[in-house]
Design a protein around this motif. Sequence first.
Motif, PDB file in Angstrom:
ATOM      1  N   LEU A  71      48.488  13.705  93.473  1.00  0.00           N
ATOM      2  CA  LEU A  71      49.152  14.292  94.974  1.00  0.00           C
ATOM      3  C   LEU A  71      50.452  13.578  95.221  1.00  0.00           C
ATOM      4  CD1 LEU A  71      45.874  14.422  97.136  1.00  0.00           C
ATOM      5  CD2 LEU A  71      47.175  16.418  96.373  1.00  0.00           C
ATOM      6  N   GLU A  72      50.628  12.183  94.938  1.00  0.00           N
ATOM      7  CA  GLU A  72      51.761  11.617  95.235  1.00  0.00           C
ATOM      8  C   GLU A  72      52.725  12.270  94.162  1.00  0.00           C
ATOM      9  OE1 GLU A  72      54.771   8.487  96.058  1.00  0.00           O
ATOM     10  OE2 GLU A  72      52.971   9.603  97.128  1.00  0.00           O
ATOM     11  N   LEU A  73      52.320  12.296  92.833  1.00  0.00           N
ATOM     12  CA  LEU A  73      53.411  12.740  91.791  1.00  0.00           C
ATOM     13  C   LEU A  73      53.843  14.273  92.218  1.00  0.00           C
ATOM     14  CD1 LEU A  73      54.813  12.358  89.154  1.00  0.00           C
ATOM     15  CD2 LEU A  73      52.571  13.453  88.104  1.00  0.00           C
ATOM     16  N   GLU A  74      52.957  15.065  92.880  1.00  0.00           N
ATOM     17  CA  GLU A  74      53.414  16.434  93.308  1.00  0.00           C
ATOM     18  C   GLU A  74      54.485  16.175  94.295  1.00  0.00           C
ATOM     19  OE1 GLU A  74      51.104  20.484  94.378  1.00  0.00           O
ATOM     20  OE2 GLU A  74      50.485  18.495  95.433  1.00  0.00           O
ATOM     21  N   ARG A  75      54.295  15.389  95.345  1.00  0.00           N
ATOM     22  CA  ARG A  75      55.260  14.925  96.240  1.00  0.00           C
ATOM     23  C   ARG A  75      56.502  14.650  95.641  1.00  0.00           C
ATOM     24  NH1 ARG A  75      56.353  10.827  99.376  1.00  0.00           N
ATOM     25  NH2 ARG A  75      54.463   9.675  99.109  1.00  0.00           N
ATOM     26  N   GLU A  76      56.519  13.760  94.944  1.00  0.00           N
ATOM     27  CA  GLU A  76      57.813  13.287  94.333  1.00  0.00           C
ATOM     28  C   GLU A  76      58.500  14.251  93.632  1.00  0.00           C
ATOM     29  OE1 GLU A  76      59.190  10.228  94.551  1.00  0.00           O
ATOM     30  OE2 GLU A  76      57.645   9.467  95.817  1.00  0.00           O
ATOM     31  N   GLU A  81      61.649  11.631  95.087  1.00  0.00           N
ATOM     32  CA  GLU A  81      62.646  10.922  94.445  1.00  0.00           C
ATOM     33  C   GLU A  81      62.729  11.888  93.088  1.00  0.00           C
ATOM     34  OE1 GLU A  81      65.426   8.060  92.948  1.00  0.00           O
ATOM     35  OE2 GLU A  81      64.570   8.688  94.767  1.00  0.00           O
ATOM     36  N   LEU A  82      61.636  12.679  92.625  1.00  0.00           N
ATOM     37  CA  LEU A  82      61.896  13.569  91.504  1.00  0.00           C
ATOM     38  C   LEU A  82      62.249  14.851  91.771  1.00  0.00           C
ATOM     39  CD1 LEU A  82      58.658  12.011  89.734  1.00  0.00           C
ATOM     40  CD2 LEU A  82      60.944  11.241  89.553  1.00  0.00           C
TER      41      LEU A  82
END
Length: 389
Positions: A71-76, A81-82
């Motif tokens: 979920l954190e990667l999806e938001r990034e 930042e991404l």
Amino acid sequence: MTLSATFKSFFESEKSAGIFLIFCTAISLSIANSAISTPYLEFWHANILGLSIEHWVNDGLMAIFFLLIGLELEREVYSGELSNFRDALLPVIAALGGVAVPALIHFALNRGTPTQAGIGIPMATDIAFALGVLAILGSRVPASLKVFLTALAVIDDLVAIVVIAVFYTANLSLIYLSGSLAILAFLICLNRIWRIMSLTPYLLGGAVMWFLMLKSGVHATVAGVLLAFVIPFSSRSEDISSPSHRLEHFLHKPVAFCILPIFALANTGVVIGAGATQELLSNNSLGIIGGLVLGKPLGVTLLCLFAVLIGVTKLPPDLRWKHIFGSGLLAGIGFTMSIFITNLAFADQAGAVNSSKLAILVASLCSGGLGYLWLLLAGRSVGRFGTHE
């Protein structure tokens, strides 16, 4: 740089989680080397419904941890930042360097030996501990460094998840794997075609996908990451109507103060015997320590430097190379993910698991301490002269 409320919540939870993890690790180490060591270790290996308690923790509870990572990667990717390709390049390149160099160091020392399987151990970064150290430093470090290290650690863990799925999968069952992927495809349809916004069908489908993934031979925690990317997401900041946003907020505290501490208790019961020093001098241990303490900062810094020199990307205005090197040192805190990979790399090899965990603890302590001192001194130089050196 302005940080979103979601990011601040995530960052602050990691600070508290890191402190609590240290406490739980200290308890586990103390008990494992006390008079009640045997019953303590046997408890985690007690069988419940066909799996040990340790197995339930590592395959079950940690799937929820990986869901939060996803979920954190999806938001990034969508709004963090991404989300901007050029801005994303720096932490992506840093993560790749922080994965490749430690792996090469371990491989160079263990090539052709039974401990070669441990090559994935020094690849990972523990988000909770790394961000916890940054949180303790507070305003002494630039806000963009917090975002950079978060993105680096998340990508690092994504690479580790891919490594787990590809290289630490045994006895693959295509039938169960196909069933798990079929559930994934159905959940994608719920999101993309039917626009279902309720969390319930996604969580129920995710539970079934986890079970099928467990039976397939692919590590079940991979299901947590896959589930994260099929849950509806809104790119609007602080959008409470977004199921992904609500779930990420809900999971922060249970993961930080329940799941990770239980994982630490279950997996850091390292028995430090008379031959501990000799174990730390083995090629496997040296590969882990060298990979995390030296390989991480070198890989992160050198690959970033190369990318900036050839003009592929650039440093944020408030970051200097000393900050990049400091983040590389903190990335050497492997802990959770490194221990997780250790259990897969040396399954049924208790001695190798014990010595690897000891090396991880030593390396993580060194990396955390060095990273803190380095960035503390860097922060003091900024405060004294009013500008970045």
